[in-house]
Design a protein around this motif. Sequence first.
Motif, short mmCIF file in Angstrom:
data_model
loop_
_atom_site.label_atom_id
_atom_site.label_comp_id
_atom_site.label_asym_id
_atom_site.label_seq_id
_atom_site.Cartn_x
_atom_site.Cartn_y
_atom_site.Cartn_z
N GLY A 155 0.81 -1.21 0.00
CA GLY A 155 0.00 0.00 0.00
C GLY A 155 0.85 1.26 0.00
N LEU A 156 1.96 1.22 0.70
CA LEU A 156 2.88 2.37 0.71
C LEU A 156 3.55 2.55 -0.65
CD1 LEU A 156 4.59 1.94 4.19
CD2 LEU A 156 3.09 3.81 3.50
N LEU A 217 0.24 3.54 7.12
CA LEU A 217 0.10 4.33 5.90
C LEU A 217 0.07 5.82 6.21
CD1 LEU A 217 -2.58 2.21 3.97
CD2 LEU A 217 -0.13 2.33 3.52
N TYR A 218 -0.66 6.19 7.24
CA TYR A 218 -0.78 7.61 7.58
C TYR A 218 0.54 8.18 8.09
CZ TYR A 218 -2.71 11.92 9.47
OH TYR A 218 -2.96 13.25 9.74
N SER A 219 1.36 7.34 8.75
CA SER A 219 2.63 7.83 9.28
C SER A 219 3.59 8.25 8.16
CB SER A 219 3.29 6.76 10.15
OG SER A 219 3.74 5.66 9.37
N TYR A 220 3.36 7.77 6.93
CA TYR A 220 4.19 8.13 5.78
C TYR A 220 3.48 9.12 4.85
CZ TYR A 220 7.62 4.44 6.74
OH TYR A 220 8.61 3.66 7.29
N GLN A 221 2.40 9.72 5.32
CA GLN A 221 1.58 10.55 4.45
C GLN A 221 2.37 11.71 3.86
OE1 GLN A 221 -1.30 9.78 3.42
NE2 GLN A 221 -1.74 11.62 2.25
N GLU A 222 3.30 12.27 4.63
CA GLU A 222 4.07 13.42 4.12
C GLU A 222 5.04 13.02 3.01
OE1 GLU A 222 6.36 11.57 7.50
OE2 GLU A 222 4.27 12.17 7.12
N LYS A 223 5.35 11.70 2.91
CA LYS A 223 6.26 11.23 1.87
C LYS A 223 5.53 10.70 0.64
CE LYS A 223 9.94 9.92 5.10
NZ LYS A 223 10.84 8.83 5.55
N ALA A 224 4.21 10.61 0.71
CA ALA A 224 3.44 10.10 -0.42
C ALA A 224 3.47 11.10 -1.57
CB ALA A 224 2.01 9.82 0.00
N LYS A 225 3.64 10.60 -2.78
CA LYS A 225 3.74 11.46 -3.95
C LYS A 225 2.40 11.66 -4.66
CE LYS A 225 8.56 10.16 -4.80
NZ LYS A 225 9.53 9.56 -5.76
N GLY A 226 1.33 11.17 -4.04
CA GLY A 226 0.01 11.39 -4.60
C GLY A 226 -0.37 10.49 -5.74
N VAL A 228 -1.55 7.45 -5.55
CA VAL A 228 -2.83 6.88 -5.15
C VAL A 228 -3.20 7.48 -3.80
CG1 VAL A 228 -4.08 4.76 -4.52
CG2 VAL A 228 -2.41 4.72 -6.38
N ASP A 229 -4.45 7.89 -3.66
CA ASP A 229 -4.90 8.47 -2.40
C ASP A 229 -4.83 7.43 -1.29
OD1 ASP A 229 -6.41 10.96 -1.24
OD2 ASP A 229 -7.45 9.19 -0.46
N MET A 230 -4.58 7.91 -0.05
CA MET A 230 -4.42 7.00 1.07
C MET A 230 -5.69 6.18 1.33
SD MET A 230 -3.38 7.69 5.05
CE MET A 230 -5.08 7.74 5.60
N ILE A 231 -6.86 6.77 1.07
CA ILE A 231 -8.11 6.03 1.26
C ILE A 231 -8.15 4.80 0.37
CG2 ILE A 231 -10.62 6.11 1.00
CD1 ILE A 231 -9.63 7.64 3.40
N TYR A 232 -7.78 4.98 -0.89
CA TYR A 232 -7.79 3.86 -1.83
C TYR A 232 -6.69 2.85 -1.51
CZ TYR A 232 -11.04 6.72 -4.49
OH TYR A 232 -12.12 7.46 -4.86
N ALA A 233 -5.56 3.36 -1.06
CA ALA A 233 -4.48 2.46 -0.66
C ALA A 233 -4.90 1.61 0.53
CB ALA A 233 -3.22 3.26 -0.31
#
Length: 268
Positions: A155-156, A217-226, A228-233
């Motif tokens: 997911g990440l 997943l939320y703990s890495y939210q600042e590193k996500a490049k967008g 896929v949205d976290m909800i879908y992940a």
Amino acid sequence: MTCSKCGHQTDGGKFCENCGTNLNADSESVQNAAGSENVQNAADRSQSQRYVEATKKASSMYFSFCLRVLKRPYTEMKHAGEQHIANSIITMAVFALAVSLSFYFGLKGFFDSLGQYSGVFSQSYAMPTFFEIAVKPAFTFAIYIFLLFVFTYAGLRIQGVQASFKEVLGRFGTVLIPFAALLLAALLLSLMKTSLFLHVLFFGLCGVVFLIPPAVLYSYQEKAKGAVDMIYATLLVYLMTFIAIRVMGDLFLEYLGGIGGSILSRMF
């Protein structure tokens, strides 16, 4: 004194009366050999002591780490990484053993309660072996928790998070600690032969499935490049998890059927 070469007994002197071997040299050799053996034994004891001390230190560090996590799970999880991979593996093992042992002692308590009314069920041969109902399922639950981690890591990755496998494992195992503590509480309740352990066990297992993946997943939210949205992940992680539960549920039902057959074969 006995000559080491010919075995002749002599009352004294420097040389053997029978073959002339230098008895003093033999005595020195024996002393040197005994001294070397003592040095080796001392070294072995010292090495064993170092292992014991290292084990005690590691256990103390793990216990202290668990206490910190229990106080602030999410905060400690955000600061966890590759350096906590050993703690994560230990926690996963504790999780698997706590679940399987809870089932074992729960079933044992059930048999004990039936023994008050039926002499058949009170017989020890009717109870499945410890290996059948505790050791084998522990491997199944260990595989399950590892798969949940793999799904979380996937997911990440689909979110574009560039985090190493070991780092994510460190965080996953850290946030698993409070739920492992719940499962240990369930184990304690099963030892006390109370049905309450089932409720605590179910609550802990649900928490593992529904809270750990989104927390990581939320703990890495600042590193996500967008990508896929976290909800879908998160939904994707849940989907893969439920597929795994479906497959492993069949295995678990087959396992329960095997236990039932084992019980019947022992009784009849």
